[in-house]
Design a protein around this motif. Structure first.
Motif, PDB file in Angstrom:
ATOM      1  N   LEU A   1      22.036  -2.296 -52.085  1.00 38.71           N
ATOM      2  CA  LEU A   1      21.190  -2.479 -50.914  1.00 38.71           C
ATOM      3  C   LEU A   1      21.057  -3.968 -50.626  1.00 38.71           C
ATOM      4  CD1 LEU A   1      19.138  -1.427 -48.781  1.00 38.71           C
ATOM      5  CD2 LEU A   1      17.385  -1.596 -50.553  1.00 38.71           C
TER       6      LEU A   1
ATOM      7  N   CYS B   1      21.775  -8.506 -53.189  1.00 37.70           N
ATOM      8  CA  CYS B   1      21.776  -7.041 -53.162  1.00 37.70           C
ATOM      9  C   CYS B   1      21.104  -6.499 -54.423  1.00 37.70           C
ATOM     10  CB  CYS B   1      23.210  -6.503 -53.100  1.00 37.70           C
ATOM     11  SG  CYS B   1      24.154  -7.053 -51.662  1.00 37.70           S
TER      12      CYS B   1
ATOM     13  N   ARG C   1      12.410  -5.591 -45.713  1.00 43.15           N
ATOM     14  CA  ARG C   1      13.483  -6.577 -45.589  1.00 43.15           C
ATOM     15  C   ARG C   1      13.190  -7.642 -44.537  1.00 43.15           C
ATOM     16  NH1 ARG C   1      19.072  -3.209 -45.639  1.00 43.15           N
ATOM     17  NH2 ARG C   1      17.707  -1.652 -44.732  1.00 43.15           N
TER      18      ARG C   1
ATOM     19  N   ILE D   1      11.833  -2.988 -51.034  1.00 43.97           N
ATOM     20  CA  ILE D   1      12.686  -4.018 -50.441  1.00 43.97           C
ATOM     21  C   ILE D   1      13.443  -3.484 -49.219  1.00 43.97           C
ATOM     22  CG2 ILE D   1      12.912  -5.328 -52.579  1.00 43.97           C
ATOM     23  CD1 ILE D   1      15.656  -4.161 -53.004  1.00 43.97           C
ATOM     24  N   ARG D   2      13.652  -2.158 -49.159  1.00 39.35           N
ATOM     25  CA  ARG D   2      14.278  -1.580 -47.964  1.00 39.35           C
ATOM     26  C   ARG D   2      13.325  -1.654 -46.780  1.00 39.35           C
ATOM     27  NH1 ARG D   2      14.744   3.171 -49.719  1.00 39.35           N
ATOM     28  NH2 ARG D   2      16.805   2.932 -50.663  1.00 39.35           N
TER      29      ARG D   2
ATOM     30  N   PHE E   1      19.457  -7.174 -49.057  1.00 33.62           N
ATOM     31  CA  PHE E   1      18.087  -7.334 -48.577  1.00 33.62           C
ATOM     32  C   PHE E   1      17.711  -8.772 -48.240  1.00 33.62           C
ATOM     33  CE2 PHE E   1      17.871  -7.883 -53.154  1.00 33.62           C
ATOM     34  CZ  PHE E   1      16.972  -8.923 -53.330  1.00 33.62           C
TER      35      PHE E   1
END
Length: 318
Positions: free
Chosen positions: A164, A275, A299, A295-296, A166
């Motif tokens: 992911l 990431c 962001r 964190i998703r 971020f």
């Protein structure tokens, strides 16, 4: 003759895991707050249960036998599931509890504590085990399934991973204020080539990113000085031993204080994304799931905070 594994204890598994991680009885004893003879006794009892040796010495190095590899995998599953159960039970009681185990590349160590602090404000009963390593060691830890998540910038393409992105990781060129290049209004990478360049050790993510970029831009530095830690590299740059190309997050304080200046190089910053990474199919603990969700969802806020942090250090940065 092998005895029933039902007699195996969680403490034995924890001690065994420590020996596996450190490849040393004495270092495992330090971690577990035990004496070395106590660790040796627990390992002997485990070997009696399994009916097979777990470790063997070749030269002065400790190696895992096939039986140890099998026990290691089963032990990790057992301990991970118990940890997950503990967190789930806490969640049912209305609060997220447990420990987040993170391994981060060394240049991420400057912002990760602030990011975790923001997460902890939402989940005050969560703890953190943070390990700072270079890129090569991060990859090894991923292979060994040592951590809940790892934070890295260049995600390997040849591994089955979920990641992911971020946060942008701007990599910039810096020099002390008295360096002649600091008087220039505009520079290219070629202008930097006559000067010594400080570089990280092989295995560093920043070094790998820079070497690939230099090759792409056909920039060649004949004079290099290898420095094996980011903090030491930063101090070497301040001392005037060479130019440094570093993540802006890692030198924000020195830029704000004027100990270093960011050089106006046309081809920089070099941007890479930080990431959060884990093995594909890995069973994530509730704490790890909550951190990924954090964190998703945050962001935009994380990026805004990072920009303000960088702008405070380098007002002209665009």
């Amino acid at each position: 003759m092998r005895k029933s594994l039902m007699r195996l204890t969680l403490r034995q598994l924890q001690i065994f895991r420590a020996v596996c991680e450190h490849r040393s009885y004495s270092r495992a004893a330090e971690e577990m707050s035990l004496t070395q003879p106590a660790v040796s006794l627990q390992i002997r009892q485990l070997e009696e249960l399994l009916g097979q040796p777990l470790f063997e010495y070749i030269g002065k190095k400790l190696y895992l036998t096939d039986a140890a590899q099998a026990l290691k995998q089963a032990g990790e599953d057992i301990l991970d599931r118990l940890g997950s159960l503990d967190m789930q039970l806490s969640d049912l009681q209305g609060s997220l509890q447990g420990q987040l185990t993170l391994a981060v590349e060394s240049s991420a160590q400057y912002f990760m504590p602030h990011l975790f602090a923001a997460f902890k404000r939402q989940h005050p009963e969560v703890g953190l085990q943070l390990t700072v390593v270079n890129r090569a060691q991060v990859i090894k830890r991923l292979n060994d399934n040592r951590d809940d998540l790892v934070i890295m910038a260049l995600v390997p393409q040849d591994m089955a991973l979920e990641f992911l992105p971020f946060l942008n990781n701007p990599i910039v060129a810096v020099a002390p204020p008295e360096h002649p290049l600091c008087r220039a209004a505009k520079l290219s990478l070629q202008d930097l080539q006559p000067y010594p360049l400080l570089v990280r050790e092989p295995g560093s993510g920043t070094r790998k990113a820079c070497e690939e970029y230099f090759q792409q831009k056909r920039a060649h530095f004949a004079q290099t000085l290898e420095v094996t830690s980011l903090d030491a590299m930063r101090e070497c740059a301040i001392a005037g031993l060479g130019l440094a190309i570093l993540p802006r997050h890692a030198v924000s304080q020195q830029l704000a204080q004027g100990a270093l200046l960011e050089l106006p190089v046309e081809e920089l910053p070099l941007y890479r994304s930080w990431c959060a990474v884990h093995a594909r199919g890995k069973h994530l603990s509730p704490v790890a799931q909550a951190f990924l969700a954090f964190i998703r969802d945050e962001r935009a806020q994380i990026s805004a905070l990072a920009r303000r942090f960088a702008d405070a250090a380098h007002p002209s940065a665009g």
